[in-house]
Write an enzyme that holds these catalytic residues in place. Sequence first.
Site, PDB file in Angstrom:
ATOM      1  N   HIS A 471       4.648   4.804 120.830  1.00  0.00           N
ATOM      2  CA  HIS A 471       5.060   2.986 120.884  1.00  0.00           C
ATOM      3  C   HIS A 471       4.539   2.632 122.291  1.00  0.00           C
ATOM      4  O   HIS A 471       4.039   1.370 121.831  1.00  0.00           O
ATOM      5  CB  HIS A 471       6.674   3.746 120.834  1.00  0.00           C
ATOM      6  N   GLU A 472       4.726   3.655 122.474  1.00  0.00           N
ATOM      7  CA  GLU A 472       4.663   2.566 124.310  1.00  0.00           C
ATOM      8  C   GLU A 472       2.799   1.400 124.871  1.00  0.00           C
ATOM      9  O   GLU A 472       3.111   1.282 125.425  1.00  0.00           O
ATOM     10  CB  GLU A 472       5.384   3.932 125.962  1.00  0.00           C
ATOM     11  N   HIS A 475       2.054  -0.760 123.064  1.00  0.00           N
ATOM     12  CA  HIS A 475       2.413  -2.360 124.033  1.00  0.00           C
ATOM     13  C   HIS A 475       1.638  -1.879 124.955  1.00  0.00           C
ATOM     14  O   HIS A 475       0.787  -3.183 125.864  1.00  0.00           O
ATOM     15  CB  HIS A 475       3.902  -2.201 124.824  1.00  0.00           C
ATOM     16  N   HIS A 478      -1.696  -3.597 123.849  1.00  0.00           N
ATOM     17  CA  HIS A 478      -1.436  -4.476 123.671  1.00  0.00           C
ATOM     18  C   HIS A 478      -2.010  -5.670 126.037  1.00  0.00           C
ATOM     19  O   HIS A 478      -2.529  -6.926 125.310  1.00  0.00           O
ATOM     20  CB  HIS A 478      -0.465  -5.045 124.111  1.00  0.00           C
TER      21      HIS A 478
END
Length: 692
Positions: A471-472, A475, A478
């Site tokens: 998940h991290e 980010h 991105h």
Amino acid sequence: MSQTSNAQNPLLDFSGFPRFSDARPEHVAPAVRGLLEENRALIARLTADTAAPTWANFVEPMNEAGERLGRAWGVVGHLHSVMDVPEWREAYNEMLPEVSRFYAEVGQNLALFHKFKALHDGPEYASLSPVRQRILDNELRDFRLSGAELPDAVKPRFQEIQEEQSQLGAKFSENILDATNAHSEWVSDEAGLAGIPEDARAAARAAAEKDGKPGWKFTLHMPSYLPVLQYADDRGLRERMYRAYATRASEASKPEWDNGPLIGKILALREEEAQLLGYRNFAEVSLVPKMADTPEQVLAFLRDLATKAKPFAERDLAELKAFAARELGLAELFPWDVAYASEKLRQARYAFSEQEVKQYFPEPKVLDGLFGVIRTLYKVDILPDEAPKWDPDVRFFRIEKEGELVGHFYLDLHARETKRGGAWMDSARSRHRRPAGGMETPVAYLVCNFPGPVNGKPATFTHDDVLTLFHECGHGLHHLLTKVEELAVSGIHGVEWDAVELPSQFMENFCWEWDVLSGMTAHVDTGEPLPRALYDKMIAAKNFQSGMQTVRQLEFSMFDLRIHSDIVAGGQPVPMEKVFGVLDEVRREVAVLFPPAWHRFPNSFSHIFAGGYAAGYYSYKWAEVLSADAFEAFEEAGAGKGSLLDAETGTRFWREILAVGGSRPALESFKAFRGREPKVDALLRHNGMVEA
Ligand SMILES: [Zn+2]
């Protein structure tokens, strides 16, 4: 006044990576004060300048000065989170109010607003790139939403509304905390603890001891409350705890902690704010900077999902009731039985040991797997690199594409005593082209709190840990794979709030794929990959009661949206009957579980009354739908090509979503990637909500 030079103060050295090995707490105040002064002086000079503002003479210097402050303060904030020792905490807290005050000032600076507006309405605007136009549009939007365009006569009232709202929000939270702390349940006889796990008992015993009393003390704080509701065989104890929890901060707790009147006032103030800004209701205001356009659109989205999920929620509940009657002797399922019976059903059906799963996820194998996914999807290299670090345990990597540097990231995986809990990605530097020329490449922090290696054996992660890491990292990608050259919309900057979790939740999906998992698992002793039978259990457990969980989230989302769009306050505090009227309607439409009439759910719904989620709670589901639908493109590619780690689809995902960041509307990016509007079907399928 002392001038601090770059050479003396490492926090003012922006030439390379942050100098973590040289920075000391005593550098903080002079560096930050100097930068605040520099920014204030610049703003004063720019706003006093009578020449027409241009991108080059106005926006660029603002950006550059703002970036220096952001980067220096970012390092301090980062150290406060990962090295929270008294000296750094003190240095951070000393400057925090000054920094907050500066940003509040900028947001309220009307002269600045007029400069942006002059540039926006002037002749240069048409010749600016669409990205720069968007940045100016965003600036004006934010000023407008904070009341900058209101007539002078109304401004004081607008200001008053803002202040009153933040006071009411703070009081709302305090009431919940006070009410939570005020209640406890005492168990004096050990037999009364039947069913409750050992660690929860020990904590309850310790709590009683702290009060100097015999027996066991349970409280309404989650770590104490939840095990009782899930495990306590004593139905009366569960009922008392449930009732106390459900009526926190209501007229049933203590009159001065009743959040009901606060809700009424908050809703009235938000409506007044919306009307002053020229909107019909607060939901419209909340959606202005978001990806969703109108309350009607969000409501239609929630209804679509509800219609599809509700049959599965009904099935979940029917199964639970049948199980409770048959196996637990609970002929009628009361609200305080739901968590208890659910836990028993989950164990009966999907029991597997977290400990067993953990043995298959040693850290090096997981990292190889993660980096492998990224390499395959985006055809990039991830290589170890060197930079000053805040702790010897931290690792540092560079990402390259065909030999060209893309960005860097720090990886700080293990829990330390001085590290704040949780996991997060943060920006150390954002990609942008310097006005003087040259490109600044992005740098990211990836921070987790996983267990470290013990006795020379590699650390092993739970599947949840692995999800968190992916998940991290989503980010992080991105932020790092952006191709935008303008600071304000580069990477995660300027991305709509309800779309920012798309790339992160997207990455989680890979952790549920057999092909990916079997390649990134190896038993810590035997080296065997995860057995298929264990994987099947994990998937089944993941989707346990997903229908019931989905409609519950939809109930919260719809309630939040409708009280901010349907209720008309008309300058008066909204009576709670109206609020509960909406809640009842929403429940009749989407819910399968109906709490008792004395339940006071809104009184502790702090996300929307004391957090930033007002008319925005839907974002959780919204982003989940986007990420599941985006992932489906990889599943489709996989079906055709044999592997869902498809570089062609990956390249498109990079180009249309990750690369563009906030430089264009998220919906446009999504449609460019998927070739159509988002659909809810993939999320339903991933959650097991498909007709067999
Ligand atoms: Zn996230």
